[in-house]
Design an enzyme around this catalytic site. Structure first.
Site, PDB file in Angstrom:
ATOM      1  CG  HIS A  81      -9.013   3.784   7.436  1.00  0.00           C
ATOM      2  ND1 HIS A  81      -9.994   3.622   6.479  1.00  0.00           N
ATOM      3  CD2 HIS A  81      -7.938   3.079   6.998  1.00  0.00           C
ATOM      4  CE1 HIS A  81      -9.528   2.845   5.503  1.00  0.00           C
ATOM      5  NE2 HIS A  81      -8.278   2.518   5.785  1.00  0.00           N
TER       6      HIS A  81
ATOM      7  CG  ASP B 120      -5.509   3.925   0.853  1.00  0.00           C
ATOM      8  OD1 ASP B 120      -4.345   4.045   1.281  1.00  0.00           O
ATOM      9  OD2 ASP B 120      -6.243   2.953   1.130  1.00  0.00           O
TER      10      ASP B 120
ATOM     11  CG  HIS C 257      -7.994   0.042   2.585  1.00  0.00           C
ATOM     12  ND1 HIS C 257      -6.627   0.117   2.426  1.00  0.00           N
ATOM     13  CD2 HIS C 257      -8.289  -1.254   2.805  1.00  0.00           C
ATOM     14  CE1 HIS C 257      -6.113  -1.098   2.566  1.00  0.00           C
ATOM     15  NE2 HIS C 257      -7.091  -1.954   2.785  1.00  0.00           N
TER      16      HIS C 257
ATOM     17  CG  ASP D  31      -3.533   0.859  -0.088  1.00  0.00           C
ATOM     18  OD1 ASP D  31      -3.943   1.694  -0.913  1.00  0.00           O
ATOM     19  OD2 ASP D  31      -3.871   0.889   1.117  1.00  0.00           O
TER      20      ASP D  31
HETATM   21 ZN   LIG Z   1      -5.255   1.724   2.300  1.00  0.00          ZN
END
Ligand SMILES: [Zn+2]
Length: 336
Positions: free
Chosen positions: A122, A158, A160, A245
């Site tokens: 991120h 991931d 996200h 995740d």
């Molecule tokens: Zn994540």
């Protein structure tokens, strides 16, 4: 596999009840203790100059000063303490090591996996967010480009969107970035239409799946879209931003990938790297249920120790996932 690991990564203290805790690495280490052929390596810190080649140099100094003055909340959920700075340098160094070993030909049981924290995907060029300060996988890509490689592919599974990695390479033609993520989840970016710009046009592939996407849907993203596009790109190195995740039991997503599914994903990515004669390295991102994080990661390890993961019973791609893949095919992705 060969796991890059540094004790100092445990000292990055995010406080009580933060999902991104040192217990994640402790759980992984306990799980790997029961596996065969696990090797640990403790590589050096990343050189801050390498980090500054992917991030705004002033931002990197700001993070260092923030940590050295005791840290605190950078934003609502991105937390640092004094020991975070050494952990950041170690975590980036682990990713750099993984890229270098993969480029040097370490594969099969010696395939490198960087077990660092804080995670990185991120972190954008000039800001920390989403538990991430330095974009470790981008440091790895940069290290590769500064040595032998002309082209690097980053596959981010991931749950996200890897907005930071996308941001750093968006207009760069030398790095192909592909992300499979849950639509609408943090940080809200990663639409199909975000495909890169300038030299990076068509070098960003976003697969924003609706909640509920499972292993079969993830495999279809790789088989139908990402795999063919990566093969056409023909990288010398494939890096995996390996978050766990999207697991069906992860507390912060609604995806349905199984532990065996991560093994299947790893196997698919290995085939792609083999087809391109490219090195392959893994860099840890998220994963917040300690049991399923450990199960999934050890399954990936076992795949490199000749384990064949079982295929899901339901081999039908869901309607919502198929729509996303069709949009990407319409954009021109997925052609070899
Ligand atoms: Zn994540």
């Amino acid at each position: 596999m060969n796991f890059g690991y540094r004790e100092v990564c445990l000292d990055h203290d995010t406080g009580k009840r933060h999902p991104e805790s040192p217990d994640r690495l402790r759980a992984i280490r306990r799980g790997l203790a029961d596996c065969h052929d696990v090797e640990y390596v403790a590589p050096d810190d990343a050189d801050p100059a390498l980090i500054k080649a992917v991030h705004d140099p002033d931002y990197v100094d700001e993070v260092r000063d923030f940590c050295e003055s005791g840290g605190g909340n950078w934003d609502a959920d991105t937390v640092a303490c004094e020991e975070t700075w050494p952990a950041i340098l170690a975590s980036a160094g682990l990713a750099e090591w993984a890229a270098e070993r993969a480029l040097a030909g370490d594969d099969g049981r010696a395939t490198p996996f960087a077990l660092g924290r804080p995670p990185g995907h991120h972190a954008v060029a000039d800001d920390a967010m989403g538990f991430c300060f330095v974009n470790n996988v981008s440091v790895a890509a940069q290290a590769a480009l500064e040595s032998d490689a002309d082209r690097v592919a980053v596959l981010d599974w991931d749950v996200h969107h890897g907005n930071g990695t996308q941001d750093i390479w968006y207009d760069d033609g030398d790095v192909l970035f592909a992300s499979i993520h849950e639509e609408g989840l943090y940080p809200g970016t990663g639409e199909v239409e975000e495909t890169g710009e300038g030299d990076g046009d068509m070098r960003t592939i976003n697969v924003p799946y609706p909640p509920g996407a499972d292993t079969t849907d993830y495999l279809a993203a790789i088989d139908d879209v990402i795999g063919p596009s990566v093969r056409a790109f023909d990288p010398e190195l494939v890096l995996v931003s390996a978050g766990f995740d999207a697991h069906r039991h992860d507390p912060i997503s609604r995806m349905e990938v199984s532990s065996e599914g991560y093994g299947l994903l790893a196997d698919r990515v290995r085939s792609i790297a083999d087809d391109c004669d490219a090195g392959l390295a893994f860099v840890l991102e998220g994963g917040y249920n300690l049991d399923t994080l450990t199960d999934s990661l050890t399954t990936v390890h076992e795949v490199f120790d000749r384990y064949t993961p079982s295929t899901p019973d339901d081999d039908e791609v869901s309607e919502g996932a198929r729509e996303v893949l069709d949009e990407l095919l319409d954009q021109g992705f997925g052609e070899e």
